[in-house]
Scaffold this active site. Structure first.
Site, PDB file in Angstrom:
ATOM      1  N   HIS A   1      43.389  48.355  43.555  1.00 33.83           N
ATOM      2  CA  HIS A   1      42.719  49.241  42.608  1.00 33.83           C
ATOM      3  C   HIS A   1      41.512  48.535  41.995  1.00 33.83           C
ATOM      4  O   HIS A   1      40.864  49.078  41.112  1.00 33.83           O
ATOM      5  CB  HIS A   1      43.690  49.676  41.505  1.00 33.83           C
ATOM      6  CG  HIS A   1      44.782  50.578  42.000  1.00 33.83           C
ATOM      7  ND1 HIS A   1      46.104  50.371  41.716  1.00 33.83           N
ATOM      8  CD2 HIS A   1      44.743  51.676  42.792  1.00 33.83           C
ATOM      9  CE1 HIS A   1      46.842  51.303  42.285  1.00 33.83           C
ATOM     10  NE2 HIS A   1      46.038  52.098  42.953  1.00 33.83           N
ATOM     11  N   ASN A   2      41.209  47.336  42.481  1.00 32.14           N
ATOM     12  CA  ASN A   2      40.098  46.536  41.983  1.00 32.14           C
ATOM     13  C   ASN A   2      38.821  46.944  42.724  1.00 32.14           C
ATOM     14  O   ASN A   2      38.640  46.615  43.897  1.00 32.14           O
ATOM     15  CB  ASN A   2      40.406  45.050  42.194  1.00 32.14           C
ATOM     16  CG  ASN A   2      39.332  44.130  41.653  1.00 32.14           C
ATOM     17  OD1 ASN A   2      38.159  44.465  41.613  1.00 32.14           O
ATOM     18  ND2 ASN A   2      39.744  42.937  41.264  1.00 32.14           N
ATOM     19  N   GLN A   3      37.938  47.656  42.037  1.00 32.34           N
ATOM     20  CA  GLN A   3      36.729  48.170  42.675  1.00 32.34           C
ATOM     21  C   GLN A   3      35.813  47.055  43.152  1.00 32.34           C
ATOM     22  O   GLN A   3      35.123  47.201  44.149  1.00 32.34           O
ATOM     23  CB  GLN A   3      35.984  49.114  41.722  1.00 32.34           C
ATOM     24  CG  GLN A   3      34.929  49.966  42.409  1.00 32.34           C
ATOM     25  CD  GLN A   3      35.463  50.812  43.568  1.00 32.34           C
ATOM     26  OE1 GLN A   3      36.558  51.359  43.505  1.00 32.34           O
ATOM     27  NE2 GLN A   3      34.702  50.908  44.647  1.00 32.34           N
TER      28      GLN A   3
ATOM     29  N   ASP B   1      45.600  38.613  48.555  1.00 34.28           N
ATOM     30  CA  ASP B   1      45.992  38.017  47.300  1.00 34.28           C
ATOM     31  C   ASP B   1      45.207  36.724  47.220  1.00 34.28           C
ATOM     32  O   ASP B   1      45.119  35.988  48.213  1.00 34.28           O
ATOM     33  CB  ASP B   1      47.496  37.755  47.223  1.00 34.28           C
ATOM     34  CG  ASP B   1      47.935  37.534  45.781  1.00 34.28           C
ATOM     35  OD1 ASP B   1      47.569  38.349  44.915  1.00 34.28           O
ATOM     36  OD2 ASP B   1      48.644  36.550  45.513  1.00 34.28           O
ATOM     37  N   SER B   2      44.597  36.503  46.089  1.00 35.39           N
ATOM     38  CA  SER B   2      43.712  35.354  45.988  1.00 35.39           C
ATOM     39  C   SER B   2      43.739  34.787  44.589  1.00 35.39           C
ATOM     40  O   SER B   2      44.208  35.425  43.645  1.00 35.39           O
ATOM     41  CB  SER B   2      42.280  35.765  46.368  1.00 35.39           C
ATOM     42  OG  SER B   2      41.828  36.817  45.524  1.00 35.39           O
TER      43      SER B   2
ATOM     44  N   GLY C   1      35.674  37.319  37.880  1.00 32.51           N
ATOM     45  CA  GLY C   1      36.778  36.368  37.757  1.00 32.51           C
ATOM     46  C   GLY C   1      36.286  34.983  37.379  1.00 32.51           C
ATOM     47  O   GLY C   1      35.544  34.809  36.415  1.00 32.51           O
TER      48      GLY C   1
ATOM     49  N   ASP D   1      34.303  33.045  39.114  1.00 28.31           N
ATOM     50  CA  ASP D   1      33.044  32.676  39.779  1.00 28.31           C
ATOM     51  C   ASP D   1      32.088  31.871  38.897  1.00 28.31           C
ATOM     52  O   ASP D   1      31.467  30.924  39.382  1.00 28.31           O
ATOM     53  CB  ASP D   1      32.321  33.917  40.309  1.00 28.31           C
ATOM     54  CG  ASP D   1      32.978  34.520  41.536  1.00 28.31           C
ATOM     55  OD1 ASP D   1      33.928  33.915  42.067  1.00 28.31           O
ATOM     56  OD2 ASP D   1      32.538  35.603  41.970  1.00 28.31           O
TER      57      ASP D   1
ATOM     58  N   LYS E   1      27.512  34.828  49.232  1.00 30.56           N
ATOM     59  CA  LYS E   1      28.927  34.770  48.865  1.00 30.56           C
ATOM     60  C   LYS E   1      29.784  35.426  49.941  1.00 30.56           C
ATOM     61  O   LYS E   1      30.840  34.915  50.316  1.00 30.56           O
ATOM     62  CB  LYS E   1      29.153  35.445  47.513  1.00 30.56           C
ATOM     63  CG  LYS E   1      30.582  35.315  47.028  1.00 30.56           C
ATOM     64  CD  LYS E   1      30.778  35.983  45.686  1.00 30.56           C
ATOM     65  CE  LYS E   1      32.244  35.959  45.322  1.00 30.56           C
ATOM     66  NZ  LYS E   1      32.562  36.765  44.154  1.00 30.56           N
TER      67      LYS E   1
ATOM     68  N   HIS F   1      36.111  32.446  50.074  1.00 29.59           N
ATOM     69  CA  HIS F   1      37.491  32.417  50.557  1.00 29.59           C
ATOM     70  C   HIS F   1      37.885  33.758  51.157  1.00 29.59           C
ATOM     71  O   HIS F   1      38.570  33.817  52.180  1.00 29.59           O
ATOM     72  CB  HIS F   1      38.429  32.049  49.410  1.00 29.59           C
ATOM     73  CG  HIS F   1      38.278  32.899  48.188  1.00 29.59           C
ATOM     74  ND1 HIS F   1      37.081  33.056  47.526  1.00 29.59           N
ATOM     75  CD2 HIS F   1      39.178  33.658  47.499  1.00 29.59           C
ATOM     76  CE1 HIS F   1      37.248  33.858  46.486  1.00 29.59           C
ATOM     77  NE2 HIS F   1      38.509  34.247  46.455  1.00 29.59           N
TER      78      HIS F   1
END
Length: 196
Positions: free
Chosen positions: A8-10, A67-68, A151, A153, A173, A178
């Site tokens: 749900h993270n745009q 997942d990070s 986050g 960054d 980027k 990652h």
């Protein structure tokens, strides 16, 4: 071919569309609108697969997820899988970043090594699964630098760069992060599915 991205993270949706669309013509990455599963795994791989399985079951489509998090050497790899909730259940990125900076406040530059980790997963409606890992090594800065990214960054200095991840262009980027490294390993699997 359509795949659903189990988040749900745009920010992640946009980033992954930029990574996957040029690499796999004809692949349509759909945003996920279903229920969010409980991420109770104890590794990045377990949590990525939990999300991909839930999205595949909900939509009936192949589902990809990741997942990070950031892993700091002097903290034994933490925040790790707890990166999004490091400062508490509110998932406040600013508070997470501030707490990590405070925790590393007295740590000398030579001990501020770390890396971002991403595990990318693919789950098919028939139960077939894959997962791969990508890492982006670097150092944790002593203060924020840059307004881009999200986050952690602004406090991550990738190896080989003199600027933070938040100061890199999206194109740079998306070539080196990652997430780019993990999904780059997943691209051949997606291409095979597209050809089937």
């Amino acid at each position: 071919m359509q795949v659903v991205l189990a988040t749900h993270n745009q920010h992640k949706v946009e980033e992954l569309r930029r990574i996957l669309a040029p690499a796999i013509p004809g692949l349509e990455v759909l945003a996920y609108d279903g229920p969010e599963p409980v991420e109770d795994g104890v590794t990045f791989a377990e949590n990525a697969l939990i999300k991909a399985r839930a999205a595949a079951a909900h939509t009936g489509l192949p589902a990809i997820s990741d997942d990070s998090g950031i892993c700091v050497d002097v903290l034994g790899g933490s925040p790790g899988i707890f990166s999004a909730r490091w400062a508490g259940p509110a998932r406040d990125s600013d508070q997470n970043l501030q707490l990590l900076l405070w925790q590393l406040g007295d740590v000398a530059a030579e001990h501020r090594g770390g890396h971002f980790t991403c595990v990318a997963a693919l789950a098919m409606p028939d139960g077939t699964e894959w997962h791969v890992t990508g890492e982006w090594p670097g150092q944790i800065l002593t203060e924020r630098s840059g307004a881009g990214g999200f986050g952690y960054d602004p406090i991550f200095l990738p190896d080989g760069y003199a600027i933070s991840a938040a100061e890199l262009t999206p194109n740079v980027k998306n070539e080196h992060s990652h997430r780019a490294r993990a999904f780059g390993k997943l691209i051949p699997v997606l291409e095979t599915l597209l050809e089937a």
